[in-house]
Design a protein around this motif. Structure first.
Motif, PDB file in Angstrom:
ATOM      1  N   ILE A 183       0.830  -1.199   0.000  1.00 46.51           N
ATOM      2  CA  ILE A 183       0.000   0.000   0.000  1.00 46.51           C
ATOM      3  C   ILE A 183       0.872   1.260   0.000  1.00 46.51           C
ATOM      4  O   ILE A 183       2.040   1.231   0.392  1.00 46.51           O
ATOM      5  CB  ILE A 183      -0.973   0.004   1.196  1.00 46.51           C
ATOM      6  CG1 ILE A 183      -0.214  -0.095   2.518  1.00 46.51           C
ATOM      7  CG2 ILE A 183      -1.960  -1.149   1.068  1.00 46.51           C
ATOM      8  CD1 ILE A 183      -1.113  -0.074   3.742  1.00 46.51           C
ATOM      9  N   LEU A 184       0.287   2.358  -0.447  1.00 45.04           N
ATOM     10  CA  LEU A 184       1.014   3.624  -0.564  1.00 45.04           C
ATOM     11  C   LEU A 184       1.019   4.372   0.765  1.00 45.04           C
ATOM     12  O   LEU A 184       0.079   4.270   1.537  1.00 45.04           O
ATOM     13  CB  LEU A 184       0.364   4.488  -1.643  1.00 45.04           C
ATOM     14  CG  LEU A 184       0.407   3.951  -3.074  1.00 45.04           C
ATOM     15  CD1 LEU A 184      -0.319   4.916  -4.010  1.00 45.04           C
ATOM     16  CD2 LEU A 184       1.824   3.726  -3.549  1.00 45.04           C
ATOM     17  N   PRO A 185       2.044   5.181   1.013  1.00 44.21           N
ATOM     18  CA  PRO A 185       3.267   5.293   0.214  1.00 44.21           C
ATOM     19  C   PRO A 185       4.191   4.106   0.459  1.00 44.21           C
ATOM     20  O   PRO A 185       4.306   3.629   1.587  1.00 44.21           O
ATOM     21  CB  PRO A 185       3.891   6.595   0.707  1.00 44.21           C
ATOM     22  CG  PRO A 185       3.367   6.770   2.102  1.00 44.21           C
ATOM     23  CD  PRO A 185       2.010   6.132   2.142  1.00 44.21           C
ATOM     24  N   GLN A 186       4.829   3.644  -0.607  1.00 42.43           N
ATOM     25  CA  GLN A 186       5.760   2.529  -0.494  1.00 42.43           C
ATOM     26  C   GLN A 186       7.111   3.037  -0.009  1.00 42.43           C
ATOM     27  O   GLN A 186       7.674   3.983  -0.574  1.00 42.43           O
ATOM     28  CB  GLN A 186       5.922   1.832  -1.849  1.00 42.43           C
ATOM     29  CG  GLN A 186       4.681   1.068  -2.294  1.00 42.43           C
ATOM     30  CD  GLN A 186       4.911   0.358  -3.614  1.00 42.43           C
ATOM     31  OE1 GLN A 186       4.971   0.971  -4.660  1.00 42.43           O
ATOM     32  NE2 GLN A 186       5.048  -0.964  -3.543  1.00 42.43           N
ATOM     33  N   LYS A 187       7.608   2.399   1.021  1.00 43.17           N
ATOM     34  CA  LYS A 187       8.899   2.802   1.562  1.00 43.17           C
ATOM     35  C   LYS A 187      10.035   2.253   0.704  1.00 43.17           C
ATOM     36  O   LYS A 187       9.841   1.292  -0.048  1.00 43.17           O
ATOM     37  CB  LYS A 187       9.027   2.320   3.010  1.00 43.17           C
ATOM     38  CG  LYS A 187       8.022   2.980   3.941  1.00 43.17           C
ATOM     39  CD  LYS A 187       8.255   2.608   5.379  1.00 43.17           C
ATOM     40  CE  LYS A 187       7.274   3.321   6.287  1.00 43.17           C
ATOM     41  NZ  LYS A 187       7.502   2.996   7.715  1.00 43.17           N
ATOM     42  N   PRO A 188      11.220   2.840   0.804  1.00 40.11           N
ATOM     43  CA  PRO A 188      12.352   2.339   0.005  1.00 40.11           C
ATOM     44  C   PRO A 188      12.591   0.858   0.257  1.00 40.11           C
ATOM     45  O   PRO A 188      12.453   0.382   1.390  1.00 40.11           O
ATOM     46  CB  PRO A 188      13.529   3.191   0.499  1.00 40.11           C
ATOM     47  CG  PRO A 188      12.900   4.442   1.022  1.00 40.11           C
ATOM     48  CD  PRO A 188      11.575   4.038   1.595  1.00 40.11           C
ATOM     49  N   MET A 189      12.932   0.132  -0.785  1.00 39.96           N
ATOM     50  CA  MET A 189      13.248  -1.283  -0.626  1.00 39.96           C
ATOM     51  C   MET A 189      14.483  -1.443   0.259  1.00 39.96           C
ATOM     52  O   MET A 189      15.387  -0.619   0.224  1.00 39.96           O
ATOM     53  CB  MET A 189      13.467  -1.924  -1.997  1.00 39.96           C
ATOM     54  CG  MET A 189      12.183  -2.030  -2.823  1.00 39.96           C
ATOM     55  SD  MET A 189      12.410  -2.866  -4.409  1.00 39.96           S
ATOM     56  CE  MET A 189      13.176  -1.558  -5.380  1.00 39.96           C
ATOM     57  N   HIS A 190      14.504  -2.517   1.046  1.00 37.42           N
ATOM     58  CA  HIS A 190      15.566  -2.693   2.044  1.00 37.42           C
ATOM     59  C   HIS A 190      16.923  -2.916   1.374  1.00 37.42           C
ATOM     60  O   HIS A 190      17.038  -3.659   0.402  1.00 37.42           O
ATOM     61  CB  HIS A 190      15.233  -3.874   2.954  1.00 37.42           C
ATOM     62  CG  HIS A 190      15.934  -3.822   4.262  1.00 37.42           C
ATOM     63  ND1 HIS A 190      17.252  -4.217   4.412  1.00 37.42           N
ATOM     64  CD2 HIS A 190      15.527  -3.399   5.482  1.00 37.42           C
ATOM     65  CE1 HIS A 190      17.622  -4.056   5.673  1.00 37.42           C
ATOM     66  NE2 HIS A 190      16.591  -3.568   6.347  1.00 37.42           N
ATOM     67  N   PHE A 191      17.934  -2.260   1.943  1.00 40.34           N
ATOM     68  CA  PHE A 191      19.267  -2.320   1.328  1.00 40.34           C
ATOM     69  C   PHE A 191      19.848  -3.731   1.333  1.00 40.34           C
ATOM     70  O   PHE A 191      20.715  -4.051   0.522  1.00 40.34           O
ATOM     71  CB  PHE A 191      20.222  -1.358   2.047  1.00 40.34           C
ATOM     72  CG  PHE A 191      20.566  -1.765   3.451  1.00 40.34           C
ATOM     73  CD1 PHE A 191      21.651  -2.595   3.704  1.00 40.34           C
ATOM     74  CD2 PHE A 191      19.819  -1.316   4.526  1.00 40.34           C
ATOM     75  CE1 PHE A 191      21.973  -2.972   4.993  1.00 40.34           C
ATOM     76  CE2 PHE A 191      20.132  -1.702   5.819  1.00 40.34           C
ATOM     77  CZ  PHE A 191      21.207  -2.528   6.053  1.00 40.34           C
ATOM     78  N   CYS A 192      19.390  -4.610   2.265  1.00 38.41           N
ATOM     79  CA  CYS A 192      19.974  -5.945   2.343  1.00 38.41           C
ATOM     80  C   CYS A 192      19.653  -6.789   1.115  1.00 38.41           C
ATOM     81  O   CYS A 192      20.308  -7.809   0.873  1.00 38.41           O
ATOM     82  CB  CYS A 192      19.505  -6.662   3.606  1.00 38.41           C
ATOM     83  SG  CYS A 192      17.774  -7.160   3.586  1.00 38.41           S
ATOM     84  N   MET A 193      18.658  -6.374   0.322  1.00 33.61           N
ATOM     85  CA  MET A 193      18.334  -7.107  -0.902  1.00 33.61           C
ATOM     86  C   MET A 193      19.341  -6.827  -2.005  1.00 33.61           C
ATOM     87  O   MET A 193      19.400  -7.554  -3.004  1.00 33.61           O
ATOM     88  CB  MET A 193      16.921  -6.742  -1.379  1.00 33.61           C
ATOM     89  CG  MET A 193      15.814  -7.234  -0.459  1.00 33.61           C
ATOM     90  SD  MET A 193      14.170  -6.982  -1.163  1.00 33.61           S
ATOM     91  CE  MET A 193      14.054  -5.203  -1.089  1.00 33.61           C
ATOM     92  N   TYR A 194      20.116  -5.763  -1.827  1.00 31.47           N
ATOM     93  CA  TYR A 194      21.071  -5.360  -2.867  1.00 31.47           C
ATOM     94  C   TYR A 194      22.462  -5.206  -2.245  1.00 31.47           C
ATOM     95  O   TYR A 194      22.999  -4.090  -2.153  1.00 31.47           O
ATOM     96  CB  TYR A 194      20.596  -4.061  -3.522  1.00 31.47           C
ATOM     97  CG  TYR A 194      19.164  -4.147  -3.986  1.00 31.47           C
ATOM     98  CD1 TYR A 194      18.829  -4.910  -5.107  1.00 31.47           C
ATOM     99  CD2 TYR A 194      18.140  -3.517  -3.290  1.00 31.47           C
ATOM    100  CE1 TYR A 194      17.514  -5.021  -5.527  1.00 31.47           C
ATOM    101  CE2 TYR A 194      16.828  -3.629  -3.704  1.00 31.47           C
ATOM    102  CZ  TYR A 194      16.522  -4.383  -4.813  1.00 31.47           C
ATOM    103  OH  TYR A 194      15.214  -4.503  -5.222  1.00 31.47           O
ATOM    104  N   PRO A 195      23.068  -6.306  -1.807  1.00 28.92           N
ATOM    105  CA  PRO A 195      24.347  -6.225  -1.083  1.00 28.92           C
ATOM    106  C   PRO A 195      25.486  -5.655  -1.909  1.00 28.92           C
ATOM    107  O   PRO A 195      26.404  -5.041  -1.357  1.00 28.92           O
ATOM    108  CB  PRO A 195      24.618  -7.684  -0.690  1.00 28.92           C
ATOM    109  CG  PRO A 195      23.828  -8.508  -1.669  1.00 28.92           C
ATOM    110  CD  PRO A 195      22.614  -7.701  -1.977  1.00 28.92           C
ATOM    111  N   GLN A 196      25.468  -5.847  -3.221  1.00 27.89           N
ATOM    112  CA  GLN A 196      26.568  -5.344  -4.056  1.00 27.89           C
ATOM    113  C   GLN A 196      26.414  -3.851  -4.347  1.00 27.89           C
ATOM    114  O   GLN A 196      27.310  -3.050  -4.086  1.00 27.89           O
ATOM    115  CB  GLN A 196      26.619  -6.130  -5.373  1.00 27.89           C
ATOM    116  CG  GLN A 196      26.852  -7.618  -5.214  1.00 27.89           C
ATOM    117  CD  GLN A 196      27.006  -8.304  -6.559  1.00 27.89           C
ATOM    118  OE1 GLN A 196      28.080  -8.346  -7.145  1.00 27.89           O
ATOM    119  NE2 GLN A 196      25.898  -8.854  -7.048  1.00 27.89           N
ATOM    120  N   SER A 197      25.245  -3.462  -4.865  1.00 26.79           N
ATOM    121  CA  SER A 197      25.048  -2.067  -5.264  1.00 26.79           C
ATOM    122  C   SER A 197      24.900  -1.134  -4.065  1.00 26.79           C
ATOM    123  O   SER A 197      25.227   0.059  -4.158  1.00 26.79           O
ATOM    124  CB  SER A 197      23.818  -1.956  -6.167  1.00 26.79           C
ATOM    125  OG  SER A 197      22.710  -2.635  -5.617  1.00 26.79           O
TER     126      SER A 197
END
Length: 427
Positions: A277-291
């Motif tokens: 549901i809105l507002p969508q919070k930023p996706m968690h950084f742990c999903m993108y360990p490299q970037s």
């Protein structure tokens, strides 16, 4: 390749990342919306009609006879085709099947206006281009039996706009949306071409070096929902599929290459691993360990508001625009974007037909400042136009196409606010 242009940047999306109180009821958001919008509408009333007509609360219309009077409230559109949880449960129990619809308008739709305590049916106001949740002022008269005859109307319209900065040279922002890494095998070559292009390996290095930022407007992991087993339960659980996990890893690999070249803002979308549901919070950084190790990688909210080189940007991953078109006769995404500016609201149909948190102190979707650039991701096709407000506000509207379907990005020139597509199609 020449050195890449760098501009000042400020993330202005704090109000979309605050934690709401889940104990509150959804009616509170309409009350806070009306409270915040009423002073704006009073100003618009003064500007259009002056002191010619009195302003009256809906529940006091019957206390005194007015020839013409102004009322302020929130519109509610009664639609018999609107999806209903009770109807879905009845369908699950094979009591009443519902037709599969993607558009929910009907000639029997009726329009009402509500305030804190009263509701009136609205007559003589074209509801085809309107949706539930719009706050407006109506000029007309009470004709009895809970009905209000409209002669004219006014919306909050475009807000004030900061001065547009002057750029001495062409500078670009690249928009992408709908990358759909779940099905990346269908367009992996196109994604590779995109990476090569932004790195200046396909020629045109002069223009590529002028791209200061990439904004990815949602649905990077998928552009369609994960299928669940058929059930009559309204709380069915969908486990993370291996495809989704692999898609997140592939997206992280893609962002790793991109963040080494340019600043990147990643917005969540309807089918991304974020709150639904809105507002969508930023996706968690742990999903993108490299970037996530790079300062150039920015996980941002949806809706998203920022300033780049002093130029104001506001946009969504497309859910509010699609919902407006589902429940009205607005068929063009640019028209829906312009309507949002006229109505002074990013997501008027929330929480009626679009999920949102139960805000009660303020409505974060109210547009407090008119942007220079207003965009919506995950639309059927690219489109763009300039619109102008009553006080000479100029806004560039942009409809962003799904990359997975069109293999196109959108390049916006900050100097002229002219944008065009960049195709990564293979021949």
């Amino acid at each position: 390749m020449p050195e890449r242009i760098a501009l000042s940047y400020k993330n202005c999306s704090e109000k979309f990342t605050q934690s709401p109180d889940y104990k509150k009821q959804y009616c509170s958001i309409y009350l806070s919306r009306l409270k915040d919008m009423e002073p704006l509408l009073v100003g618009r009333i003064q500007r259009k009609w002056g002191d010619q007509y009195p302003i009256c609360q809906l529940h006091k219309l019957t206390e005194q006879t007015y020839d013409k009077v102004i009322v302020i409230g929130t519109l509610f559109k009664d639609q018999k085709l609107k999806p209903s949880v009770l109807k879905r449960l009845a369908e699950g129990n094979q009591l009443m099947p519902q037709p599969l619809l993607t558009h929910f308008t009907d000639e029997s739709d009726a329009l009402y206006m509500e305030d804190e305590v009263q509701r009136y049916q609205i007559l003589n106001l074209d509801h085809l281009k309107l949706v539930t949740g719009i706050t407006c002022a109506l000029l007309g008269s009470d004709v009895g039996k809970g009905k209000f005859q409209v002669n004219d109307f006014v919306f909050a319209s475009f807000r004030t706009q900061i001065d547009r900065p002057v750029f001495t040279r062409a500078t670009y922002v690249l928009f992408l949306s709908g990358l759909d890494f779940t099905h990346q095998e269908k367009h992996s070559v196109n994604l590779q071409l995109l990476t090569y292009w932004i790195g200046g390996l396909l020629g045109d290095s002069e223009r590529v070096s002028q791209v200061c930022r990439v904004i990815i407007a949602g649905n990077s992991i998928s552009t369609e929902p994960t299928k669940a087993k058929t059930t009559i339960s309204m709380v069915s659980k969908v486990n993370d599929a291996p495809d989704s996990i692999e898609a997140v890893e592939a997206f992280d690999e893609f962002l790793l290459h991109l963040c080494q070249l340019v600043d990147v803002d990643v917005m969540p979308g309807q089918y991304d691993p974020s709150n639904h549901i809105l507002p969508q919070k930023p996706m968690h950084f742990c999903m993108y360990p490299q970037s996530a190790q790079y300062k150039s990688f920015n996980q941002v909210s949806n809706p998203y508001k920022c300033q780049i080189g002093g130029l104001s940007f506001t946009g969504t991953s497309g859910q509010p625009i699609k919902d407006i078109m589902r429940f009205s006769e607005v068929t063009d995404s640019l028209e829906a974007l312009q309507c949002c500016l006229e109505w002074n609201h990013l997501a008027p149909t929330a929480p009626d037909t679009l999920g949102c948190f139960p805000f009660y102190q303020n409505d974060p979707f109210i547009i407090e400042e008119c942007p220079h650039v207003f965009f919506a991701g995950n639309q059927e096709k690219f489109a763009s136009k300039m619109v102008q407000g009553d006080d000479n506000q100029e806004v560039c509207l942009i409809s962003l196409p799904e990359f997975s379907q069109t293999h196109q990005g959108v390049l916006l020139n900050l100097e002229s606010l002219i944008c065009h597509t960049v195709s990564f199609e293979t021949k």
